[in-house]
Design a protein around this motif. Structure first.
Motif, PDB file in Angstrom:
ATOM      1  N   CYS A  37       0.810  -1.221   0.000  1.00 48.76           N
ATOM      2  CA  CYS A  37       0.000   0.000   0.000  1.00 48.76           C
ATOM      3  C   CYS A  37       0.841   1.268   0.000  1.00 48.76           C
ATOM      4  N   ASP A  38       2.145   1.123  -0.019  1.00 47.11           N
ATOM      5  CA  ASP A  38       3.019   2.291  -0.105  1.00 47.11           C
ATOM      6  C   ASP A  38       3.116   2.692  -1.574  1.00 47.11           C
ATOM      7  N   VAL A  39       2.020   3.263  -2.097  1.00 49.94           N
ATOM      8  CA  VAL A  39       1.876   3.422  -3.542  1.00 49.94           C
ATOM      9  C   VAL A  39       2.774   4.513  -4.116  1.00 49.94           C
ATOM     10  N   GLU A  40       3.326   5.370  -3.264  1.00 47.85           N
ATOM     11  CA  GLU A  40       4.257   6.384  -3.770  1.00 47.85           C
ATOM     12  C   GLU A  40       5.651   5.811  -4.009  1.00 47.85           C
ATOM     13  N   GLU A  41       5.976   4.735  -3.312  1.00 49.44           N
ATOM     14  CA  GLU A  41       7.279   4.088  -3.513  1.00 49.44           C
ATOM     15  C   GLU A  41       7.191   2.622  -3.109  1.00 49.44           C
ATOM     16  N   PRO A  42       6.417   1.800  -3.854  1.00 49.27           N
ATOM     17  CA  PRO A  42       6.301   0.383  -3.504  1.00 49.27           C
ATOM     18  C   PRO A  42       7.641  -0.336  -3.674  1.00 49.27           C
ATOM     19  N   ASN A  43       8.023  -1.125  -2.678  1.00 48.09           N
ATOM     20  CA  ASN A  43       9.317  -1.815  -2.784  1.00 48.09           C
ATOM     21  C   ASN A  43       9.300  -3.242  -2.251  1.00 48.09           C
ATOM     22  N   LYS A 131       3.240 -19.531  -4.328  1.00 45.45           N
ATOM     23  CA  LYS A 131       1.869 -19.553  -3.813  1.00 45.45           C
ATOM     24  C   LYS A 131       1.477 -18.258  -3.118  1.00 45.45           C
ATOM     25  N   LEU A 132       2.396 -17.324  -3.026  1.00 47.35           N
ATOM     26  CA  LEU A 132       2.093 -16.036  -2.409  1.00 47.35           C
ATOM     27  C   LEU A 132       1.479 -15.105  -3.450  1.00 47.35           C
ATOM     28  N   ILE A 133       0.251 -14.671  -3.183  1.00 41.51           N
ATOM     29  CA  ILE A 133      -0.422 -13.731  -4.071  1.00 41.51           C
ATOM     30  C   ILE A 133       0.053 -12.315  -3.738  1.00 41.51           C
ATOM     31  N   TYR A 134       0.268 -11.516  -4.776  1.00 38.87           N
ATOM     32  CA  TYR A 134       0.869 -10.193  -4.596  1.00 38.87           C
ATOM     33  C   TYR A 134       0.051  -9.138  -5.338  1.00 38.87           C
ATOM     34  N   ALA A 135      -0.103  -7.987  -4.708  1.00 43.19           N
ATOM     35  CA  ALA A 135      -0.702  -6.830  -5.377  1.00 43.19           C
ATOM     36  C   ALA A 135      -0.025  -5.582  -4.839  1.00 43.19           C
ATOM     37  N   ALA A 136       0.146  -4.604  -5.710  1.00 45.71           N
ATOM     38  CA  ALA A 136       0.777  -3.348  -5.302  1.00 45.71           C
ATOM     39  C   ALA A 136       0.177  -2.203  -6.084  1.00 45.71           C
ATOM     40  N   GLY A 137       0.035  -1.068  -5.416  1.00 47.18           N
ATOM     41  CA  GLY A 137      -0.406   0.142  -6.098  1.00 47.18           C
ATOM     42  C   GLY A 137       0.795   0.975  -6.482  1.00 47.18           C
ATOM     43  N   ARG A 138       0.620   1.764  -7.545  1.00 51.86           N
ATOM     44  CA  ARG A 138       1.711   2.621  -7.995  1.00 51.86           C
ATOM     45  C   ARG A 138       1.112   3.959  -8.458  1.00 51.86           C
ATOM     46  N   LEU A 139       1.440   5.021  -7.744  1.00 51.84           N
ATOM     47  CA  LEU A 139       0.948   6.358  -8.064  1.00 51.84           C
ATOM     48  C   LEU A 139       1.817   6.978  -9.146  1.00 51.84           C
ATOM     49  N   VAL A 141       3.905   9.617 -11.237  1.00 50.56           N
ATOM     50  CA  VAL A 141       4.752  10.736 -10.833  1.00 50.56           C
ATOM     51  C   VAL A 141       4.007  12.055 -11.037  1.00 50.56           C
ATOM     52  N   GLY A 142       4.038  12.920 -10.033  1.00 50.41           N
ATOM     53  CA  GLY A 142       3.380  14.214 -10.125  1.00 50.41           C
ATOM     54  C   GLY A 142       1.989  14.245  -9.539  1.00 50.41           C
ATOM     55  N   GLU A 143       1.398  13.069  -9.260  1.00 50.27           N
ATOM     56  CA  GLU A 143       0.073  13.028  -8.651  1.00 50.27           C
ATOM     57  C   GLU A 143       0.187  13.218  -7.136  1.00 50.27           C
ATOM     58  N   ALA A 144      -0.852  13.818  -6.550  1.00 53.28           N
ATOM     59  CA  ALA A 144      -0.798  14.166  -5.133  1.00 53.28           C
ATOM     60  C   ALA A 144      -1.585  13.223  -4.234  1.00 53.28           C
ATOM     61  N   ARG A 145      -2.554  12.490  -4.788  1.00 53.46           N
ATOM     62  CA  ARG A 145      -3.476  11.726  -3.943  1.00 53.46           C
ATOM     63  C   ARG A 145      -3.219  10.228  -4.074  1.00 53.46           C
ATOM     64  N   ALA A 146      -2.751   9.635  -2.984  1.00 48.79           N
ATOM     65  CA  ALA A 146      -2.478   8.200  -2.965  1.00 48.79           C
ATOM     66  C   ALA A 146      -3.697   7.383  -2.554  1.00 48.79           C
ATOM     67  N   THR A 147      -4.624   7.998  -1.836  1.00 52.04           N
ATOM     68  CA  THR A 147      -5.722   7.228  -1.233  1.00 52.04           C
ATOM     69  C   THR A 147      -6.622   6.512  -2.239  1.00 52.04           C
ATOM     70  N   PRO A 148      -6.934   7.072  -3.415  1.00 56.29           N
ATOM     71  CA  PRO A 148      -7.785   6.307  -4.344  1.00 56.29           C
ATOM     72  C   PRO A 148      -7.157   4.996  -4.782  1.00 56.29           C
ATOM     73  N   ILE A 149      -5.836   4.966  -4.895  1.00 56.15           N
ATOM     74  CA  ILE A 149      -5.184   3.720  -5.321  1.00 56.15           C
ATOM     75  C   ILE A 149      -5.220   2.697  -4.187  1.00 56.15           C
ATOM     76  N   ILE A 150      -5.016   3.145  -2.959  1.00 57.79           N
ATOM     77  CA  ILE A 150      -5.105   2.227  -1.817  1.00 57.79           C
ATOM     78  C   ILE A 150      -6.522   1.682  -1.695  1.00 57.79           C
ATOM     79  N   ALA A 151      -7.518   2.549  -1.889  1.00 63.41           N
ATOM     80  CA  ALA A 151      -8.910   2.101  -1.853  1.00 63.41           C
ATOM     81  C   ALA A 151      -9.186   1.077  -2.944  1.00 63.41           C
TER      82      ALA A 151
END
Length: 284
Positions: A37-43, A131-139, A141-151
């Protein structure tokens, strides 16, 4: 079961713990998934090396003004408390990065000169590591709002799996949104004065949201005991300590997960999840 791994600042060890807990679960035969959920810098992908199967765009609403119909009355700008619109004598300006997609401007415009359009602000990656399922958000560059991607990540959580959410750093809106879609918050802290100051903020957020919480101390052996005293005063259970070991940092810098550096930590991490599940049942 959704467990958010959070802390008040970056570099405390959220991703270290989140990735190794998820790996420990699947290696023990439990169904699990990891959500970054660290969509500004997923690592988290640096430590579990997932194969990405698909990428999904995340869109939000933004206003579009028909300047030929607009009378520049200023009703939309007056309504918008985020200053996403500005009414000038000869045009109405839109600042889409500030828009919170409420569509209020569309409804208050007396000339019906504003339409709601979709704009892409980022994406979600879906994949797996064994067997580990993975998902990540990525905002983007230049966007200010991370919450819609986490939602948007919420829709990709499998209710039949133990879900580990690697939260963003800090205690602002993205952290609040991550906790909103979680059942439990594991607070990761380092035993230093700075670690305590940041822990206090995120612990207060979890408390205000009435999210059950517990703590883990990373880099145990450095600093002092003020974090432990704070946890005791607040009644926050301390479930585990990770030792301050330079070898962990050296190997993780090369993309090796914690439990592959220190395999003996896998059983305690599994026990950690069992303790969290028990605390969650007791809280409900």
């Amino acid at each position: 079961m959704r467990i958010a791994i959070a802390s008040g600042k970056g570099g405390t060890g959220k991703t270290t713990i989140a990735t190794s807990v998820a790996l420990a679960l699947v290696r023990a035969g439990r169904a699990a998934q990891l959500i970054d959920c660290d969509v500004e810098e997923p690592n988290s992908h640096l430590y579990i090396h997932p194969a990405i199967e698909k990428t999904i765009a995340v869109d939000v609403m933004a206003p579009m003004v028909d300047q030929t119909t607009c009378t520049h009355c200023g009703a939309c700008a007056e309504f918008c408390r985020f200053n996403a619109l500005a009414s000038l004598p000869d045009q109405t300006l839109v600042f889409p990065e500030l828009c919170h997609s409420c569509t209020g401007c569309v409804h208050v415009c007396p000339e019906k000169a504003i339409a709601a359009i979709q704009r892409t602000i980022g994406s979600i990656e879906i994949g797996h590591d064994g067997k580990l399922i993975y998902a990540a958000g990525r905002l983007n560059v230049g966007e200010a709002r991370a919450t819609p991607i986490i939602a948007a990540l919420d829709a990709h959580i499998d209710a039949d799996r133990v879900t580990i959410l690697d939260a963003p750093p800090g205690s602002s809106c993205p952290v609040v949104e991550t906790l909103r879609i979680s059942d439990f918050c594991l607070l990761v802290a380092e035993p230093t004065p700075f670690g305590l100051a940041d822990l206090e903020h995120v612990a207060a957020v979890a408390e205000a949201m009435k999210i059950p919480r517990a703590a883990l101390i990373n880099r145990d052996g450095m600093g002092d005991d003020r974090v432990e005293r704070f946890l005791e005063e607040k009644g926050v259970p301390l479930l585990m300590k990770i030792p301050n070991d330079r070898r962990i940092a050296e190997r993780m810098a090369g993309g090796t997960a914690l439990i592959d550096v220190r395999p003996e930590l896998a059983p305690p991490l599994l026990d950690l999840v069992e303790k969290i599940e028990r605390l969650s049942r007791e809280a409900s």
